[in-house]
Design a protein around this motif. Structure first.
Motif, mmCIF file in Angstrom:
data_model
loop_
_atom_site.group_PDB
_atom_site.id
_atom_site.type_symbol
_atom_site.label_atom_id
_atom_site.label_comp_id
_atom_site.label_asym_id
_atom_site.label_seq_id
_atom_site.Cartn_x
_atom_site.Cartn_y
_atom_site.Cartn_z
ATOM 1 N N UNK A 92 0.833 -1.202 0.000
ATOM 2 C CA UNK A 92 0.000 0.000 0.000
ATOM 3 C C UNK A 92 0.870 1.255 0.000
ATOM 4 N N UNK A 93 1.882 1.236 0.861
ATOM 5 C CA UNK A 93 2.772 2.409 0.969
ATOM 6 C C UNK A 93 3.462 2.669 -0.375
ATOM 7 N N UNK A 94 3.919 1.602 -1.007
ATOM 8 C CA UNK A 94 4.585 1.740 -2.308
ATOM 9 C C UNK A 94 3.599 2.255 -3.356
ATOM 10 N N UNK A 95 2.369 1.749 -3.308
ATOM 11 C CA UNK A 95 1.377 2.149 -4.314
ATOM 12 C C UNK A 95 1.025 3.636 -4.187
ATOM 13 N N UNK A 96 1.077 4.176 -2.957
ATOM 14 C CA UNK A 96 0.740 5.589 -2.742
ATOM 15 C C UNK A 96 1.950 6.522 -2.901
ATOM 16 N N UNK A 97 3.124 5.949 -3.148
ATOM 17 C CA UNK A 97 4.341 6.754 -3.261
ATOM 18 C C UNK A 97 4.420 7.386 -4.652
ATOM 19 N N UNK A 98 3.772 8.537 -4.800
ATOM 20 C CA UNK A 98 3.663 9.188 -6.109
ATOM 21 C C UNK A 98 5.036 9.519 -6.676
ATOM 22 N N UNK A 99 5.886 10.111 -5.827
ATOM 23 C CA UNK A 99 7.196 10.552 -6.337
ATOM 24 C C UNK A 99 8.033 9.356 -6.790
ATOM 25 N N UNK A 139 1.001 12.799 0.804
ATOM 26 C CA UNK A 139 1.334 12.407 -0.569
ATOM 27 C C UNK A 139 0.753 13.440 -1.519
ATOM 28 N N UNK A 140 1.486 13.664 -2.572
ATOM 29 C CA UNK A 140 1.070 14.616 -3.594
ATOM 30 C C UNK A 140 -0.313 14.224 -4.126
ATOM 31 N N UNK A 141 -1.187 15.220 -4.288
ATOM 32 C CA UNK A 141 -2.534 14.928 -4.791
ATOM 33 C C UNK A 141 -2.958 15.950 -5.826
ATOM 34 N N UNK A 142 -3.876 15.534 -6.709
ATOM 35 C CA UNK A 142 -4.353 16.436 -7.761
ATOM 36 C C UNK A 142 -5.616 17.189 -7.329
ATOM 37 N N UNK A 143 -5.936 17.149 -6.063
ATOM 38 C CA UNK A 143 -7.182 17.744 -5.564
ATOM 39 C C UNK A 143 -7.068 19.266 -5.464
#
Ligand SMILES: [Zn+2]
Length: 212
Positions: A92-99, A139-143
């Protein structure tokens, strides 16, 4: 009692980013999503590990490198154990790691839906005159900031812009058209809501849908 309400919002994406990649199986640029599975290949003293993504059209796979030919001795034993055990939290942590993901897939579809955890940093005043919101965005978001505020304060987006125009809403650090840009970690908001909305806005900021 102070008449200021101070709230911390921790804003997390609802779903992980989806890399846009060419799929060799179905032959086109597709969105991929994390399968939650980690693959590890230990070859002598070197280890490779990947997070496996799946094409959303055909289930073709793409492996996102996590470790590349790394010497066993240089890997944190806990990390190695988690990788080998296909630890769900690590996946999960890896999947959310945008950078991290961007290194391999420059084009991403980032989540625009958020889950907001609220923490009160002051007492709740009976008649709030001033409201401060600190945005923590791990985490970086497009919101967009205006959409976040409209959703979380439960008022129309046009009202958010009207508040800013009248000076009743100020964004720090200041930037032109800050409301139309994605919310950033450390953004601070100062709101002096008009008397008729003050109670609603303050309670929404502090409690969201769980208003007492
Ligand atoms: Zn495909």
């Amino acid at each position: 009692m102070s008449e200021n309400l101070f709230v911390k919002w921790t804003i997390l994406p609802q779903e992980p980013p989806q890399p846009l990649l060419y799929c060799k199986r179905c032959g086109g640029t597709r969105n991929f999503r994390s399968s939650g599975k980690i693959r590890v290949n230990a070859n002598g003293k070197r280890v490779d590990a990947w997070l496996v993504y799946k094409c959303m059209s055909c289930d073709g796979t793409w492996n996102r490198p996590v470790l590349e030919r790394q010497s066993v001795r240089s890997i944190d034993p806990l990390l190695l154990a988690s990788l080998c055990a296909n630890d769900a939290k690590l996946a999960d942590r890896l999947a959310f790691d945008v950078e991290g993901l961007r290194r391999w897939a420059p084009h991403l579809k980032e989540a625009s839906n958020a889950v907001v955890a609220r923490e009160l940093l002051s007492e709740t005043p009976a008649r709030p005159l001033e409201l401060r919101i600190l945005c923590v965005v791990p985490c970086h978001m497009a919101l967009r900031l205006d959409r976040l505020l409209a959703d979380e304060l439960r008022i129309p987006r046009s009202r958010i812009h009207a508040l800013e125009k009248s000076g009743a809403l100020v964004v720090f650090p200041s930037a032109s058209r800050a409301l139309r840009k994605p919310v950033r970690d450390g953004t601070k908001l100062l709101i002096r809501p008009p008397a008729e909305d003050a109670d609603w806005i303050a309670r929404s900021a502090a409690y969201g849908d769980d208003c007492p």
